[in-house]
Enzyme design. Structure first.
Site, PDB file in Angstrom:
ATOM      1  N   HIS A  72       0.846  -1.197   0.000  1.00 36.86           N
ATOM      2  CA  HIS A  72       0.000   0.000   0.000  1.00 36.86           C
ATOM      3  C   HIS A  72       0.881   1.247   0.000  1.00 36.86           C
ATOM      4  CE1 HIS A  72      -4.174  -1.605   1.327  1.00 36.86           C
ATOM      5  NE2 HIS A  72      -3.604  -2.386   0.435  1.00 36.86           N
ATOM      6  N   TYR A 200      -9.332   5.638   7.366  1.00 35.60           N
ATOM      7  CA  TYR A 200      -9.570   5.929   8.785  1.00 35.60           C
ATOM      8  C   TYR A 200     -10.555   7.101   8.809  1.00 35.60           C
ATOM      9  CZ  TYR A 200      -5.227   3.326   9.894  1.00 35.60           C
ATOM     10  OH  TYR A 200      -4.255   2.368  10.031  1.00 35.60           O
ATOM     11  N   PRO A 292      -4.947   0.518  18.575  1.00 36.32           N
ATOM     12  CA  PRO A 292      -4.688   0.001  17.229  1.00 36.32           C
ATOM     13  C   PRO A 292      -4.672   1.061  16.124  1.00 36.32           C
ATOM     14  CG  PRO A 292      -6.917  -0.547  17.927  1.00 36.32           C
ATOM     15  CD  PRO A 292      -6.240   0.064  19.106  1.00 36.32           C
ATOM     16  N   LYS A 296       0.488  -0.078  15.118  1.00 37.54           N
ATOM     17  CA  LYS A 296       1.901  -0.109  15.520  1.00 37.54           C
ATOM     18  C   LYS A 296       2.278  -1.321  16.383  1.00 37.54           C
ATOM     19  CE  LYS A 296       3.263   3.495  13.407  1.00 37.54           C
ATOM     20  NZ  LYS A 296       3.841   3.152  12.125  1.00 37.54           N
ATOM     21  N   TYR A 384       3.713   6.782   9.960  1.00 32.83           N
ATOM     22  CA  TYR A 384       2.907   5.611   9.564  1.00 32.83           C
ATOM     23  C   TYR A 384       3.783   4.523   8.937  1.00 32.83           C
ATOM     24  CZ  TYR A 384      -1.312   3.107   8.145  1.00 32.83           C
ATOM     25  OH  TYR A 384      -2.308   2.157   8.018  1.00 32.83           O
TER      26      TYR A 384
HETATM   27  C1  PHB Z   1      -6.510  -4.238  10.574  1.00 26.69           C
HETATM   28  O1  PHB Z   1      -6.544  -4.480   9.372  1.00 26.69           O
HETATM   29  O2  PHB Z   1      -6.883  -5.065  11.423  1.00 26.69           O
HETATM   30  C2  PHB Z   1      -6.009  -2.904  11.014  1.00 26.69           C
HETATM   31  C3  PHB Z   1      -5.456  -2.045  10.079  1.00 26.69           C
HETATM   32  C4  PHB Z   1      -4.999  -0.807  10.477  1.00 26.69           C
HETATM   33  C5  PHB Z   1      -5.101  -0.437  11.789  1.00 26.69           C
HETATM   34  C6  PHB Z   1      -5.625  -1.293  12.730  1.00 26.69           C
HETATM   35  C7  PHB Z   1      -6.089  -2.530  12.347  1.00 26.69           C
HETATM   36  O3  PHB Z   1      -4.653   0.802  12.158  1.00 26.69           O
END
Ligand code: PHB
Ligand code: APR
Length: 389
Positions: A72, A200, A292, A296, A384
């Site tokens: 990505h 997000y 989450p 990280k 990130y």
């Molecule tokens: C996930 O795909 O479970 C996931 C992806 C990004 C995040 C948290 C969880 O920031």
């Protein structure tokens, strides 16, 4: 039983460490409370920084990750239908790899088994002894038999609830914690992702995340109150709420389907200092937890284990203790920066029950600033993709 390094816990930290040390001829035994099947059924996040993919490559575990992992080059922050693209590739020259933590663990277990790494599954009554003395040991029960493993060092890779951190006397360490007043409800489903990059989203109803595991498996999350009952969320209700929070344009591409898994997890920031006590070294979730937001957790486990394996290899190769002495300080310097980023992104994107109109406008102003400032986007991007080791 005797070994060089007793490793408690077969999550990513313990499995990475065991394979890295075994490859250098250092004796390891991993002691895990759960069965192998249980460990491989846990659903966790799956965004890998370059330091984590580098570690897989170093162990010769590139093949499946390169075939099945998704590169990505960016992700989106969204506010009430307005999308802000964070172009990781353009801003940093680097990408992240979307590859589930469960797959990482499967690859690490397969390698350990192929190479003959000793892993004791389903061990109970695991306890640490004499961690600050000359003969540290770990006692446990396996197949109904009590056993004791003595080792030069113990690696506490047993997560937030494990016994390793508890073995450190209260006067010899301190925990720093922030518990958030909400949780994430996660749903996994065999449907195509709604977008080719993660989204997000900050919405009046709360945060939402659109993520994925593969071109045919999606992972979504919704911010929910801490005391929420999962039974109050039918699949239909989850899909409807995701459509609202992600916005009409994204929702138009969202495929809905039956959940394979759904659960609610609380959010916490936690750091324990120092990450060493005598001959015990903590790594991963045993020493720190991140919310989450930003994914990280696994990547911090990877950086801890990179530092710790280098330090232990230095010691066993030529008796050099410098790496072991520097471990805690070095690991914590990176941990606190990832903690800061996860906390920042959590505060920016969630609705807090106690915050009012002022805080909402601060969040809006910050998102407006990010949308209009290349410098602000670069700060987010470099955090990130992961700070350097
Ligand atoms: C996930 O795909 O479970 C996931 C992806 C990004 C995040 C948290 C969880 O920031
Ligand atoms: N005895 C032996 N093993 C134990 C004990 C115990 N008493 N208690 C816990 N464990 C095991 C757990 O069953 C688990 O398999 O320790 C392991 C810890 O693994 P993780 O919790 O995955 O922690 P870690 O390896 O540090 O990986 C960090 O994994 O949990 C995610 O979000 C976390 O992404 C982060 C990453």
């Amino acid at each position: 039983m005797k070994t060089d390094v007793a490793i408690i816990g077969a999550g990513p930290s313990g499995l990475f460490l065991a394979n890295l040390l075994h490859a250098e001829g250092i004796g390891v035994t991993v002691i895990e409370r759960q069965s192998k099947e249980h460990v491989l059924s846990r659903i966790r996040a799956g965004v890998l920084e370059v330091i984590t993919t580098d570690l897989l490559d170093r162990l010769g575990l590139s093949e499946r990750k390169d075939q099945e992992g998704l590169e990505h080059g960016g992700f989106y922050l969204a506010r009430d239908e307005h999308l802000i693209h964070i172009d990781l590739k353009r801003l940093t020259g680097k990408c992240v790899t979307v590859y589930g933590q469960t797959e990482v663990e499967r690859d690490l277990i397969d390698l350990a088994e192929k190479e003959g790494v000793n892993i004791v599954w389903s061990a109970s009554d695991v306890a640490l002894h004499d961690v600050d003395g000359a003969a540290p040991s770990v006692s446990f029960t396996s197949d109904g038999t009590e056993q004791t493993l003595t080792a030069k060092f113990i690696a506490g890779c047993d997560g937030y609830h494990g016994p390793s951190r508890q073995a450190i006397p209260a006067a010899c360490g301190a925990g720093f914690e922030r518990v958030y007043p909400f949780g994430w409800l996660g749903i996994l489903a065999d449907v195509a992702p709604c977008n080719d990059e993660l989204i997000y989203a900050s919405h009046t109803n709360g945060f939402a995340l659109a993520s994925m595991r593969s071109p045919s498996r999606s992972r979504y999350y919704l911010q929910v109150p801490l005391d929420e009952d999962i039974n109050a969320w039918s699949d239909d209700r989850i899909w409807d709420e995701l459509a609202v929070r992600l916005g009409a344009e994204v929702a138009a591409n969202m495929e809905c389907g039956p959940s394979i898994e759904k659960s609610i997890a609380p959010l916490r920031s936690f750091v324990f200092e120092p990450m060493r006590y005598g001959n015990l070294f903590l790594a991963g979730d045993a020493a720190h937890i991140v919310p989450p937001t930003g994914a990280k957790g696994l990547n911090l486990a990877a950086s801890d284990v990179t530092y710790l394996s280098d330090a232990l290899i230095g010691y066993f190769r030529n008796g050099n203790e410098a790496g072991l002495k520097a471990y805690s300080e070095k690991a914590l310097a990176r941990v606190w920066k990832s903690e800061r980023f996860s906390w920042y992104l959590t505060n920016l994107m969630h609705r807090f029950p106690d915050s009012g109109a002022f805080e909402k406008r601060m969040q809006d102003a910050e998102l407006d600033y990010i949308a209009s400032s290349e410098a602000a986007q670069k700060v987010i991007a470099e955090n990130y993709i992961g700070l350097p080791l």
